[in-house]
Motif scaffolding. Sequence first.
Motif, PDB file in Angstrom:
ATOM      1  N   LYS A 197      -7.156  15.494 -10.627  1.00 21.24           N
ATOM      2  CA  LYS A 197      -6.968  14.042 -10.577  1.00 21.24           C
ATOM      3  C   LYS A 197      -8.191  13.367  -9.947  1.00 21.24           C
ATOM      4  O   LYS A 197      -8.689  12.362 -10.470  1.00 21.24           O
ATOM      5  N   LEU A 198      -8.691  13.917  -8.852  1.00 21.04           N
ATOM      6  CA  LEU A 198      -9.885  13.354  -8.215  1.00 21.04           C
ATOM      7  C   LEU A 198     -11.087  13.418  -9.138  1.00 21.04           C
ATOM      8  O   LEU A 198     -11.873  12.472  -9.213  1.00 21.04           O
ATOM      9  N   GLN A 199     -11.229  14.516  -9.846  1.00 21.26           N
ATOM     10  CA  GLN A 199     -12.360  14.660 -10.758  1.00 21.26           C
ATOM     11  C   GLN A 199     -12.291  13.612 -11.871  1.00 21.26           C
ATOM     12  O   GLN A 199     -13.297  12.990 -12.209  1.00 21.26           O
ATOM     13  N   ARG A 200     -11.098  13.401 -12.425  1.00 27.75           N
ATOM     14  CA  ARG A 200     -10.951  12.374 -13.463  1.00 27.75           C
ATOM     15  C   ARG A 200     -11.262  10.986 -12.913  1.00 27.75           C
ATOM     16  O   ARG A 200     -11.927  10.181 -13.569  1.00 27.75           O
ATOM     17  N   LEU A 201     -10.787  10.696 -11.704  1.00 32.38           N
ATOM     18  CA  LEU A 201     -11.058   9.394 -11.092  1.00 32.38           C
ATOM     19  C   LEU A 201     -12.549   9.201 -10.829  1.00 32.38           C
ATOM     20  O   LEU A 201     -13.093   8.124 -11.069  1.00 32.38           O
ATOM     21  N   GLU A 202     -13.204  10.242 -10.335  1.00 33.05           N
ATOM     22  CA  GLU A 202     -14.637  10.147 -10.056  1.00 33.05           C
ATOM     23  C   GLU A 202     -15.433   9.957 -11.342  1.00 33.05           C
ATOM     24  O   GLU A 202     -16.386   9.190 -11.382  1.00 33.05           O
ATOM     25  N   GLN A 203     -15.031  10.648 -12.394  1.00 27.65           N
ATOM     26  CA  GLN A 203     -15.724  10.488 -13.676  1.00 27.65           C
ATOM     27  C   GLN A 203     -15.523   9.090 -14.236  1.00 27.65           C
ATOM     28  O   GLN A 203     -16.418   8.504 -14.823  1.00 27.65           O
ATOM     29  N   ALA A 204     -14.332   8.548 -14.049  1.00 27.55           N
ATOM     30  CA  ALA A 204     -14.033   7.225 -14.587  1.00 27.55           C
ATOM     31  C   ALA A 204     -14.781   6.128 -13.837  1.00 27.55           C
ATOM     32  O   ALA A 204     -15.146   5.106 -14.418  1.00 27.55           O
ATOM     33  N   THR A 205     -15.033   6.341 -12.553  1.00 29.69           N
ATOM     34  CA  THR A 205     -15.681   5.297 -11.753  1.00 29.69           C
ATOM     35  C   THR A 205     -17.178   5.490 -11.612  1.00 29.69           C
ATOM     36  O   THR A 205     -17.866   4.590 -11.148  1.00 29.69           O
ATOM     37  N   SER A 206     -17.674   6.651 -12.006  1.00 27.22           N
ATOM     38  CA  SER A 206     -19.117   6.875 -11.850  1.00 27.22           C
ATOM     39  C   SER A 206     -19.870   6.222 -12.998  1.00 27.22           C
ATOM     40  O   SER A 206     -19.394   6.148 -14.126  1.00 27.22           O
ATOM     41  N   GLU A 207     -21.064   5.755 -12.685  1.00 30.17           N
ATOM     42  CA  GLU A 207     -21.918   5.164 -13.703  1.00 30.17           C
ATOM     43  C   GLU A 207     -22.537   6.281 -14.531  1.00 30.17           C
ATOM     44  O   GLU A 207     -22.983   7.287 -13.999  1.00 30.17           O
TER      45      GLU A 207
END
Length: 126
Positions: free
Chosen positions: A31-41
């Motif tokens: 879940k954290l990985q998906r969130l980080e990917q979604a918010t990273s430029e």
Amino acid sequence: MSEVTLEKVIAEIDALNQESLRQLRQVVDEKLQRLEQATSEPTPNKLPVPRFLGYTAPPKDRTKEYEWLRAHRQEYLHQWVALDDDNLLAHGKKFKEVIETARQKGVPDALMIFVEPPDAPPFVLW
């Protein structure tokens, strides 16, 4: 409907067994990985985030080695030296032979350094 709070979640986690905790960790990591990917430029050369593999020993204080090196630099110019504190374990022209000697003497974390003249220009890769 009951309100979800961090305190309630932690209380539920405390009741889980070891296998359930492993599964929970995997779910949370994903879940954290998906969130980080979604918010990273998006960046073309972005490196992957390194995984944590374990604890390492704290860095060794190399003060004595560098003092020895300052005092004996001229004697070992253009050679590899293996140092442990202020003890010279090995020296020579071939790195492989010097490191093997240091390991045979039981010091795998010896400071391995190529002795250059003090006025040598810094080494730079282009």
